[in-house]
Motif scaffolding. Structure first.
Motif, PDB file in Angstrom:
ATOM      1  N   VAL C 151      37.818 -78.066  74.021  1.00 57.88           N
ATOM      2  CA  VAL C 151      37.291 -77.760  72.693  1.00 57.88           C
ATOM      3  C   VAL C 151      37.177 -76.239  72.503  1.00 57.88           C
ATOM      4  O   VAL C 151      37.439 -75.725  71.417  1.00 57.88           O
ATOM      5  CB  VAL C 151      35.944 -78.465  72.446  1.00 57.88           C
ATOM      6  CG1 VAL C 151      35.339 -78.029  71.119  1.00 57.88           C
ATOM      7  CG2 VAL C 151      36.126 -79.964  72.439  1.00 57.88           C
ATOM      8  N   VAL C 167      28.646 -77.164  67.605  1.00 64.22           N
ATOM      9  CA  VAL C 167      28.658 -78.228  66.606  1.00 64.22           C
ATOM     10  C   VAL C 167      29.808 -79.202  66.840  1.00 64.22           C
ATOM     11  O   VAL C 167      29.677 -80.403  66.639  1.00 64.22           O
ATOM     12  CB  VAL C 167      28.751 -77.587  65.200  1.00 64.22           C
ATOM     13  CG1 VAL C 167      28.985 -78.637  64.158  1.00 64.22           C
ATOM     14  CG2 VAL C 167      27.488 -76.825  64.900  1.00 64.22           C
ATOM     15  N   VAL C 168      30.951 -78.688  67.287  1.00 64.59           N
ATOM     16  CA  VAL C 168      32.107 -79.560  67.494  1.00 64.59           C
ATOM     17  C   VAL C 168      32.033 -80.257  68.844  1.00 64.59           C
ATOM     18  O   VAL C 168      32.312 -81.455  68.956  1.00 64.59           O
ATOM     19  CB  VAL C 168      33.427 -78.754  67.377  1.00 64.59           C
ATOM     20  CG1 VAL C 168      34.621 -79.637  67.675  1.00 64.59           C
ATOM     21  CG2 VAL C 168      33.557 -78.158  65.987  1.00 64.59           C
ATOM     22  N   PRO C 171      28.800 -83.482  69.873  1.00 65.04           N
ATOM     23  CA  PRO C 171      28.972 -84.922  69.640  1.00 65.04           C
ATOM     24  C   PRO C 171      30.092 -85.524  70.489  1.00 65.04           C
ATOM     25  O   PRO C 171      29.991 -86.671  70.915  1.00 65.04           O
ATOM     26  CB  PRO C 171      29.308 -85.023  68.144  1.00 65.04           C
ATOM     27  CG  PRO C 171      29.430 -83.647  67.636  1.00 65.04           C
ATOM     28  CD  PRO C 171      28.963 -82.691  68.651  1.00 65.04           C
ATOM     29  N   LEU C 172      31.124 -84.727  70.774  1.00 64.54           N
ATOM     30  CA  LEU C 172      32.206 -85.257  71.612  1.00 64.54           C
ATOM     31  C   LEU C 172      31.770 -85.396  73.069  1.00 64.54           C
ATOM     32  O   LEU C 172      32.377 -86.131  73.839  1.00 64.54           O
ATOM     33  CB  LEU C 172      33.427 -84.336  71.540  1.00 64.54           C
ATOM     34  CG  LEU C 172      34.135 -84.272  70.193  1.00 64.54           C
ATOM     35  CD1 LEU C 172      35.259 -83.251  70.235  1.00 64.54           C
ATOM     36  CD2 LEU C 172      34.690 -85.637  69.827  1.00 64.54           C
ATOM     37  N   LEU C 174      28.729 -86.477  74.014  1.00 62.13           N
ATOM     38  CA  LEU C 174      27.667 -87.464  74.226  1.00 62.13           C
ATOM     39  C   LEU C 174      28.059 -88.585  75.189  1.00 62.13           C
ATOM     40  O   LEU C 174      27.233 -88.986  76.004  1.00 62.13           O
ATOM     41  CB  LEU C 174      27.189 -88.021  72.881  1.00 62.13           C
ATOM     42  CG  LEU C 174      26.314 -87.026  72.109  1.00 62.13           C
ATOM     43  CD1 LEU C 174      25.966 -87.573  70.740  1.00 62.13           C
ATOM     44  CD2 LEU C 174      25.048 -86.694  72.874  1.00 62.13           C
ATOM     45  N   PRO C 175      29.306 -89.096  75.153  1.00 57.40           N
ATOM     46  CA  PRO C 175      29.663 -90.129  76.130  1.00 57.40           C
ATOM     47  C   PRO C 175      29.688 -89.631  77.578  1.00 57.40           C
ATOM     48  O   PRO C 175      29.840 -90.424  78.495  1.00 57.40           O
ATOM     49  CB  PRO C 175      31.060 -90.577  75.693  1.00 57.40           C
ATOM     50  CG  PRO C 175      31.138 -90.211  74.259  1.00 57.40           C
ATOM     51  CD  PRO C 175      30.344 -88.949  74.124  1.00 57.40           C
ATOM     52  N   ILE C 178      25.027 -88.743  77.837  1.00 53.85           N
ATOM     53  CA  ILE C 178      24.086 -89.875  77.888  1.00 53.85           C
ATOM     54  C   ILE C 178      24.198 -90.654  79.202  1.00 53.85           C
ATOM     55  O   ILE C 178      23.202 -90.804  79.910  1.00 53.85           O
ATOM     56  CB  ILE C 178      24.271 -90.797  76.650  1.00 53.85           C
ATOM     57  CG1 ILE C 178      23.888 -90.033  75.375  1.00 53.85           C
ATOM     58  CG2 ILE C 178      23.431 -92.047  76.791  1.00 53.85           C
ATOM     59  CD1 ILE C 178      24.165 -90.811  74.100  1.00 53.85           C
ATOM     60  N   PRO C 179      25.414 -91.136  79.571  1.00 50.96           N
ATOM     61  CA  PRO C 179      25.462 -91.911  80.826  1.00 50.96           C
ATOM     62  C   PRO C 179      25.085 -91.087  82.046  1.00 50.96           C
ATOM     63  O   PRO C 179      24.501 -91.625  82.999  1.00 50.96           O
ATOM     64  CB  PRO C 179      26.929 -92.352  80.928  1.00 50.96           C
ATOM     65  CG  PRO C 179      27.521 -92.142  79.598  1.00 50.96           C
ATOM     66  CD  PRO C 179      26.728 -91.077  78.910  1.00 50.96           C
ATOM     67  N   LEU C 182      21.338 -91.052  82.371  1.00 49.37           N
ATOM     68  CA  LEU C 182      20.847 -92.356  82.835  1.00 49.37           C
ATOM     69  C   LEU C 182      21.148 -92.555  84.311  1.00 49.37           C
ATOM     70  O   LEU C 182      20.292 -93.017  85.081  1.00 49.37           O
ATOM     71  CB  LEU C 182      21.485 -93.470  81.999  1.00 49.37           C
ATOM     72  CG  LEU C 182      21.078 -93.500  80.526  1.00 49.37           C
ATOM     73  CD1 LEU C 182      21.873 -94.559  79.780  1.00 49.37           C
ATOM     74  CD2 LEU C 182      19.582 -93.765  80.399  1.00 49.37           C
ATOM     75  N   GLU C 199      26.895 -96.754  84.859  1.00 48.14           N
ATOM     76  CA  GLU C 199      27.114 -95.636  83.945  1.00 48.14           C
ATOM     77  C   GLU C 199      28.194 -94.684  84.446  1.00 48.14           C
ATOM     78  O   GLU C 199      28.892 -94.052  83.660  1.00 48.14           O
ATOM     79  CB  GLU C 199      25.810 -94.851  83.745  1.00 48.14           C
ATOM     80  CG  GLU C 199      24.777 -95.550  82.880  1.00 48.14           C
ATOM     81  CD  GLU C 199      23.866 -96.467  83.683  1.00 48.14           C
ATOM     82  OE1 GLU C 199      24.156 -96.724  84.880  1.00 48.14           O
ATOM     83  OE2 GLU C 199      22.861 -96.941  83.121  1.00 48.14           O
ATOM     84  N   LEU C 202      31.525 -95.389  83.171  1.00 47.34           N
ATOM     85  CA  LEU C 202      31.687 -94.988  81.770  1.00 47.34           C
ATOM     86  C   LEU C 202      32.130 -93.521  81.692  1.00 47.34           C
ATOM     87  O   LEU C 202      33.057 -93.164  80.951  1.00 47.34           O
ATOM     88  CB  LEU C 202      30.336 -95.171  81.069  1.00 47.34           C
ATOM     89  CG  LEU C 202      30.352 -95.300  79.558  1.00 47.34           C
ATOM     90  CD1 LEU C 202      31.198 -96.476  79.155  1.00 47.34           C
ATOM     91  CD2 LEU C 202      28.929 -95.462  79.057  1.00 47.34           C
ATOM     92  N   ALA C 205      35.719 -93.285  82.781  1.00 45.08           N
ATOM     93  CA  ALA C 205      36.645 -93.749  81.751  1.00 45.08           C
ATOM     94  C   ALA C 205      36.814 -92.685  80.665  1.00 45.08           C
ATOM     95  O   ALA C 205      37.932 -92.402  80.211  1.00 45.08           O
ATOM     96  CB  ALA C 205      36.132 -95.050  81.133  1.00 45.08           C
ATOM     97  N   TYR C 206      35.709 -92.063  80.293  1.00 45.32           N
ATOM     98  CA  TYR C 206      35.780 -91.045  79.239  1.00 45.32           C
ATOM     99  C   TYR C 206      36.587 -89.838  79.711  1.00 45.32           C
ATOM    100  O   TYR C 206      37.367 -89.266  78.958  1.00 45.32           O
ATOM    101  CB  TYR C 206      34.363 -90.621  78.823  1.00 45.32           C
ATOM    102  CG  TYR C 206      34.324 -89.886  77.502  1.00 45.32           C
ATOM    103  CD1 TYR C 206      34.708 -90.525  76.330  1.00 45.32           C
ATOM    104  CD2 TYR C 206      33.925 -88.559  77.434  1.00 45.32           C
ATOM    105  CE1 TYR C 206      34.679 -89.862  75.118  1.00 45.32           C
ATOM    106  CE2 TYR C 206      33.885 -87.891  76.218  1.00 45.32           C
ATOM    107  CZ  TYR C 206      34.268 -88.542  75.066  1.00 45.32           C
ATOM    108  OH  TYR C 206      34.243 -87.887  73.870  1.00 45.32           O
ATOM    109  N   MET C 210      39.835 -88.471  77.751  1.00 47.16           N
ATOM    110  CA  MET C 210      39.860 -87.108  77.219  1.00 47.16           C
ATOM    111  C   MET C 210      40.899 -86.238  77.930  1.00 47.16           C
ATOM    112  O   MET C 210      41.542 -85.406  77.301  1.00 47.16           O
ATOM    113  CB  MET C 210      38.473 -86.465  77.334  1.00 47.16           C
ATOM    114  CG  MET C 210      37.484 -87.031  76.339  1.00 47.16           C
ATOM    115  SD  MET C 210      37.933 -86.642  74.632  1.00 47.16           S
ATOM    116  CE  MET C 210      37.644 -88.196  73.824  1.00 47.16           C
TER     117      MET C 210
END
Lengths: 229, 229, 224
Positions: C151, C167-168, C171-172, C174-175, C178-179, C182, C199, C202, C205-206, C210
């Motif tokens: 990015v 800002v860009v 949000p990209l 978060l995956p 967040i995991p 956790l 998690e 996850l 996988a992301y 990406m």
């Protein structure tokens, strides 16, 4: 290019269609008392706000999908019309996303007494809102038309591809959170035939509204760019 | 010998304006060709398109027989660019800089011999940050030549150089041209152009105004440039 | 793709960085300060810290990383040396990969520094195995670096790029974010073994999704 009279006829038709859908939704009976014990009393009639809120959610995904298609096609062909489609649809996706968030919050407040309660779908929609806002901020920060189209296309593709895992992340995050409200009502909430048809009609109306708005936005954007060049 | 650079109806839009507005140009192999014109005429934009850094909006560009932007990887192997920015790392030594770029070009070079060619062999272990402007520009030439390019593109290469470094620089370019290399020089300085080059295109507002022969009288050229100022 | 060219770029960046220390010095200082701030903000000896601690530790990296890692591209853009790279026959993929490797080296150094500091400052007793915790953290950082570096390549030409990046990219990310929080909590507070933490898959996988997209889109990002 459809003429003016076609446009007027289309809009009149859309108006009548949505009116009929709204009538159908509002003439539904009160909420099944078996469900009412999970939610607050205002939901007895208030549950019908569902028909004015949730039909926008699929439109967000349709609009974002159009952004994805426009982005991929722009990178392939380098034709500006694809960029115009991608960016116009992203603006509408953000608009519908905002509608979903606001109406969802009202629904949530009526049902569970709080505007926001970390429902996985609500959370995903919020993240989607941020992705779209990021995409549009990037566009406004790039001056060169070519670079703007190319780079925002990349973010459009990345953002859309992330949605499934974003949703899974939101879901596991929410499931790790102690729930303040009993969500069984949401799970048990099913539509009867009249409800389903009302929802289908509202959804179709929203999709056609999106298509019309997309057409207008693309036209305006195209004319603006012709003027600039 | 055919043309080594062919440009047809080249347009490059930038932020709504046309920086290049229908350029037609041919440069023969082994020629020393100048792009003349006042600041903002489009010289740098044209240089950036020819050196693969900028994608043409429309029009045909062929360098060494390869089309841009499609075959830019092939073009990159055959051109060297020296601009007022030397593209060097201040925290690396002269030898490290060259060795790094040799790795990127995938060529084996004798770093010391190359440094000797630009009279810097005694400073090979010194950091570029400590170099004078003239030394940096000489090292920049070594960088541009390390892969034996067919065309050397120079973009205002003597901006900020003192007289001595300038004449050293001219001697090096003359020497390269004498060995059969093609030179493209973008400059606003007619004297420099007529000293180094045999032909010139006068650019103004993104268009080719005239093509000048610089071997004979330069009075006509002077007049052509004077009109633009 | 030519991995040697990517490694040459990473090596070059590391060499430049260890001579100037412009970024790493900043990253270490900044993460130290952030940890200290978090420490000031938390009630001492509170049992809630067991649950909150992993998140605080993770956000040290996010804050430092967001500011520091974009330097890899923005610095080359500011100095104009990026054009030097793009003049050479290297694809966008090699350039991005080189920066990912370089950024990963930097953030691992920050990890080496911040984790012991965190444990000492917060007097945190990790319930699970230390190795599992480091693995989870490192995997999260890999995802963070892959997405963040790509990015930052996209936004480096934008006006107010440091702000646009947040800002860009956020949000990209978060995956990954967040995991990882956790998973860290499950290792550090609950003492769950790595194999039982879903998690992590996850995040993996992301990273795969990406990386694939970055691989396909790099040339479009770095073409002029």
């Amino acid at each position: 290019m459809p003429s003016r009279s076609y446009t007027v006829a289309f809009l009149a038709g859309l108006y009548l269609w949505v009116m009929a859908a709204m009538y159908r939704a509002l003439s539904l009976g009160p909420l099944d008392p078996a469900l009412l014990r999970y939610v607050g009393d205002p939901m007895r009639q208030g549950y019908k706000i569902f028909f004015f809120a949730m039909q926008n959610a699929p439109v967000v995904y349709i609009a974002f999908l159009a952004t994805l298609v426009g982005s991929v096609m722009y990178l392939k062909t380098r034709e500006m019309r694809w960029d115009i489609i991608a960016s116009s649809s992203a603006k509408l996706a953000l608009l519908f996303c905002t509608l979903v968030l606001v109406s969802g919050a009202i629904f949530s407040n009526l049902a569970w007494g709080a505007y926001w309660n970390w429902d996985p779908r609500q959370t995903t929609t919020l993240i989607l809102w941020f992705i779209l806002a990021g995409y549009l901020s990037l566009r406004s920060a790039l001056e060169d038309e070519e670079a703007r189209a190319r780079l925002s296309a990349v973010i459009g593709i990345l953002g859309f591809a992330g949605v499934p895992l974003t949703h899974i992340s939101a879901t596991i995050w929410v499931s790790n959170h102690p729930q303040l409200y009993d969500k069984a009502a949401g799970a048990g909430f099913s539509l009867d035939a009249q409800g389903a048809s009302a929802f289908g009609m509202m959804l179709l109306g929203a999709i056609f509204l999106y298509i019309y708005l997309l057409w207008v936005t693309v036209r305006i954007e195209t004319l603006e760019r012709v003027q600039e060049a | 010998m055919g043309a080594i650079i062919e440009v047809e109806k080249l347009v490059r839009r930038f932020a709504g304006t046309k920086a290049l507005d229908g350029i037609d140009l041919k440069v023969e192999e082994g020629e020393a060709f100048a792009l003349l014109g006042p600041n903002g005429a489009g010289k740098t934009t044209l240089v950036r398109v020819l050196s693969t850094l900028l994608r043409p909006t429309s029009g045909k560009v062929r360098v060494c027989g390869f089309a841009l932007p499609e075959e830019r990887e092939e073009v990159k192997k055959r051109i060297g660019l020296v601009s007022h920015n030397p593209f060097l790392y201040n925290e690396l030594t002269a030898a490290e800089n060259l060795a790094f770029f040799a790795e990127l070009y995938g060529v084996d070079i004798d770093v010391e011999a190359l440094l000797a060619r630009v009279c810097l062999n005694h400073r090979s272990e010194d950091l570029v940050g400590a170099f004078s402007q003239g030394m940096r520009q000489r090292l920049s030439i070594a960088r541009a030549l390390l892969h034996d390019p067919k065309i050397l593109i120079l973009d205002e290469p003597t901006a900020g150089l003192d007289l001595q470094s300038r004449s050293d620089f001219y001697a090096m370019v003359k020497d390269l041209h004498a060995r059969g290399g093609t030179i493209v020089l973008a400059t606003h300085n007619l004297e420099e152009a007529s000293y180094l080059c045999t032909r010139a295109a006068v650019l103004n507002k993104g268009k080719v105004e005239t093509i000048l022969d610089l071997r004979g009288e330069t009075a006509g050229a002077e007049e052509a440039l004077g009109r633009l100022r | 793709m030519d991995a040697r060219k990517a490694l040459a770029i990473a090596r070059k960046d590391l060499r430049v960085e260890f001579r100037s220390r412009a970024t790493i010095q900043f990253l270490l200082l900044f993460s130290f300060l952030t940890l200290l701030m978090f420490n000031f903000a938390s009630p001492p000896f509170s049992p809630a810290l067991r649950e909150v601690g992993p998140g605080l530790l993770w956000f040290v990296f996010i804050f430092a990383g967001m500011l520091g890692l974009s330097r890899a591209f923005i610095k080359e853009k500011e100095l104009g040396t990026l054009e030097g790279l793009m003049l050479a026959p290297v694809g966008g993929v090699e350039i991005v990969l080189g920066k990912v490797v370089y950024n990963l080296c930097l953030i691992l150094l920050v990890e080496l520094f911040s984790v012991p500091l965190f444990i000492a400052l917060f007097d945190y007793r990790v319930a699970g195995s230390m190795l599992d915790m480091i693995l989870v953290l490192t995997l999260g950082l890999l995802g963070f670096v892959v997405v963040g570096s790509f990015v930052s390549a996209v936004i480096m030409g934008a006006r107010g790029r440091e702000l646009v990046l947040q800002v860009v990219a956020m949000p990209l990310l978060l995956p990954v974010v967040i995991p990882t929080i956790l998973a860290l909590r499950r290792v550090m507070a609950d003492g769950a073994p790595l194999a039982r933490i879903g998690e992590v898959r996850l995040v993996l996988a992301y990273i795969i999704i990406m990386s694939t997209l970055s691989f396909l889109l790099s040339d479009s990002v770095l073409e002029e």
